[in-house]
Design a protein around this motif. Structure first.
Motif, mmCIF file in Angstrom:
data_model
loop_
_atom_site.group_PDB
_atom_site.id
_atom_site.type_symbol
_atom_site.label_atom_id
_atom_site.label_comp_id
_atom_site.label_asym_id
_atom_site.label_seq_id
_atom_site.Cartn_x
_atom_site.Cartn_y
_atom_site.Cartn_z
ATOM 1 N N VAL A 81 -12.512 4.030 -0.828
ATOM 2 C CA VAL A 81 -11.996 4.015 -2.061
ATOM 3 C C VAL A 81 -10.464 4.938 -2.065
ATOM 4 N N ARG A 82 -9.360 4.466 -2.806
ATOM 5 C CA ARG A 82 -8.290 4.937 -3.045
ATOM 6 C C ARG A 82 -8.063 4.948 -4.456
ATOM 7 N N ALA A 83 -8.566 5.985 -5.139
ATOM 8 C CA ALA A 83 -8.491 6.058 -6.572
ATOM 9 C C ALA A 83 -7.267 6.830 -6.996
ATOM 10 N N GLY A 84 -6.443 6.240 -7.898
ATOM 11 C CA GLY A 84 -5.146 7.045 -8.461
ATOM 12 C C GLY A 84 -5.051 7.300 -9.666
ATOM 13 N N ILE A 85 -4.531 8.380 -10.102
ATOM 14 C CA ILE A 85 -4.586 8.653 -11.499
ATOM 15 C C ILE A 85 -3.174 7.930 -12.006
ATOM 16 N N CYS A 86 -3.506 7.062 -12.951
ATOM 17 C CA CYS A 86 -2.449 6.358 -13.630
ATOM 18 C C CYS A 86 -2.033 6.550 -15.333
ATOM 19 N N TRP A 87 -0.955 7.114 -15.358
ATOM 20 C CA TRP A 87 -0.643 7.472 -16.885
ATOM 21 C C TRP A 87 0.546 6.882 -17.562
ATOM 22 N N THR A 88 1.461 6.167 -16.676
ATOM 23 C CA THR A 88 2.636 5.588 -17.061
ATOM 24 C C THR A 88 2.779 4.297 -16.226
ATOM 25 N N LYS A 89 3.314 3.416 -16.505
ATOM 26 C CA LYS A 89 3.545 2.121 -15.919
ATOM 27 C C LYS A 89 4.092 2.326 -14.412
ATOM 28 N N GLU A 90 4.992 3.202 -14.389
ATOM 29 C CA GLU A 90 5.897 3.515 -13.192
ATOM 30 C C GLU A 90 5.019 4.172 -12.170
ATOM 31 N N ILE A 91 4.086 5.000 -12.508
ATOM 32 C CA ILE A 91 3.218 5.733 -11.705
ATOM 33 C C ILE A 91 2.040 4.664 -11.326
ATOM 34 N N THR A 92 1.775 3.861 -12.189
ATOM 35 C CA THR A 92 0.710 2.829 -11.798
ATOM 36 C C THR A 92 1.467 1.799 -10.729
ATOM 37 N N GLU A 93 2.508 1.580 -10.987
ATOM 38 C CA GLU A 93 3.020 0.632 -9.782
ATOM 39 C C GLU A 93 3.292 1.206 -8.489
ATOM 40 N N LEU A 94 3.695 2.347 -8.481
ATOM 41 C CA LEU A 94 3.907 3.209 -7.165
ATOM 42 C C LEU A 94 2.199 3.410 -6.562
ATOM 43 N N THR A 95 1.316 3.717 -7.302
ATOM 44 C CA THR A 95 0.023 3.784 -6.942
ATOM 45 C C THR A 95 -0.439 2.612 -6.188
ATOM 46 N N ARG A 96 -0.207 1.539 -6.600
ATOM 47 C CA ARG A 96 -0.367 0.002 -5.911
ATOM 48 C C ARG A 96 0.552 -0.055 -4.926
ATOM 49 N N GLN A 97 1.735 0.106 -5.136
ATOM 50 C CA GLN A 97 2.680 -0.437 -4.222
ATOM 51 C C GLN A 97 2.790 0.642 -2.815
ATOM 52 N N HIS A 98 2.470 1.813 -2.913
ATOM 53 C CA HIS A 98 2.662 2.598 -1.780
ATOM 54 C C HIS A 98 1.117 3.070 -1.402
ATOM 55 N N ASN A 99 0.418 3.219 -2.128
ATOM 56 C CA ASN A 99 -0.730 3.760 -1.833
ATOM 57 C C ASN A 99 -1.932 2.634 -1.693
ATOM 58 N N ASN A 100 -1.889 1.481 -2.193
ATOM 59 C CA ASN A 100 -2.816 0.465 -2.164
ATOM 60 C C ASN A 100 -4.207 0.727 -2.902
ATOM 61 N N ALA A 101 -3.636 1.614 -4.047
ATOM 62 C CA ALA A 101 -5.272 2.135 -4.724
ATOM 63 C C ALA A 101 -6.154 0.874 -5.137
ATOM 64 N N ASN A 102 -7.237 0.930 -5.237
ATOM 65 C CA ASN A 102 -8.003 0.015 -5.475
ATOM 66 C C ASN A 102 -8.900 0.414 -6.781
ATOM 67 N N ILE A 103 -8.725 1.621 -7.435
ATOM 68 C CA ILE A 103 -9.308 2.239 -8.362
ATOM 69 C C ILE A 103 -8.037 2.769 -9.249
ATOM 70 N N CYS A 104 -8.024 2.387 -10.505
ATOM 71 C CA CYS A 104 -7.147 2.842 -11.647
ATOM 72 C C CYS A 104 -7.793 3.846 -12.620
ATOM 73 N N CYS A 105 -7.500 5.046 -12.345
ATOM 74 C CA CYS A 105 -8.092 6.104 -13.341
ATOM 75 C C CYS A 105 -7.135 6.535 -14.487
ATOM 76 N N ILE A 106 -7.550 6.443 -15.690
ATOM 77 C CA ILE A 106 -6.828 6.192 -16.800
ATOM 78 C C ILE A 106 -7.252 7.844 -17.745
ATOM 79 N N PRO A 107 -6.242 8.496 -17.974
ATOM 80 C CA PRO A 107 -6.595 9.671 -18.716
ATOM 81 C C PRO A 107 -6.575 9.432 -20.259
#
Length: 144
Positions: A81-107
Motif C-alpha cells: 500500500v502507498r496511501a497518500g493524503i490528498c486535499w488539493t488537485k495539485e497534491i493529488t496529481e503529485l501523489t500519483r505521478q511521483h509516489n504511485n499512490a494506490n490509495i487516496c486519503c481524503i480529509p
C-alpha cells in the motif's frame, strides 16, 4: 476499474457522493465504510480496503476520515500500500505521478464534497511517471 472505499463517521456523506459518482462512471465499487454518522473506529474500515490493495483484488482504494491522517497511517502498514493524503488537485496529481499512490486519503473536515469528487477523478486519471520516481517507490517497502 474496481475501487474499494472506506470511511469513518466524518466521511459518510462524502463516501455516499463519491460512490454515486463512481457508479455513474460505471466503476465497480466495494463499500467497506460506515453508512451512519455515529462515532466509529476508522481502522475497522481501513483494513478491508488496504487488504484489497495489498492482495491486488482492486485497482485503487479511497479512504475518508476527518483529517485523513489516521486512515493513511493505518493503510500504510500494509506492504503493498502507498496511501497518500490528498486535499488539493495539485497534491493529488503529485501523489500519483511521483509516489504511485494506490490509495487516496481524503480529509473530510478540510475539503468540500464537490472538491473530494474532483480529487477522486484526478487521482484515478493521473498516471505514475516512473523513471527516477520508480527507484524511490521501490525503496518504500521494508524488506525483512
Amino acid at each position: 476499474m474496481t475501487i474499494s472505499i472506506g470511511n469513518d463517521h466524518a466521511g459518510t456523506d462524502y463516501k455516499q457522493a463519491i460512490v454515486k459518482h463512481l457508479e455513474f462512471l460505471e466503476y465497480t465499487v466495494h463499500n467497506y465504510g460506515t453508512d451512519a454518522n455515529d462515532s466509529v473506529d476508522y481502522p475497522d474500515f481501513v483494513h478491508p480496503v488496504a487488504k484489497d490493495i495489498d492482495q491486488e483484488k482492486v485497482d485503487f482504494g479511497i479512504l475518508i476520515c476527518g483529517s485523513a491522517n489516521g486512515v493513511a497511517m493505518t493503510a500504510n502498514k500494509y506492504q503493498n500500500v502507498r496511501a497518500g493524503i490528498c486535499w488539493t488537485k495539485e497534491i493529488t496529481e503529485l501523489t500519483r505521478q511521483h509516489n504511485n499512490a494506490n490509495i487516496c486519503c481524503i480529509p473530510a473536515r478540510y475539503t468540500a464534497v464537490q472538491q473530494a469528487i474532483q480529487i477522486v477523478d484526478t487521482f484515478l486519471k493521473t498516471k505514475f511517471e516512473g523513471g527516477r520516481h520508480q527507484n524511490r517507490v521501490d525503496k518504500i517497502p521494508v524488506k525483512c
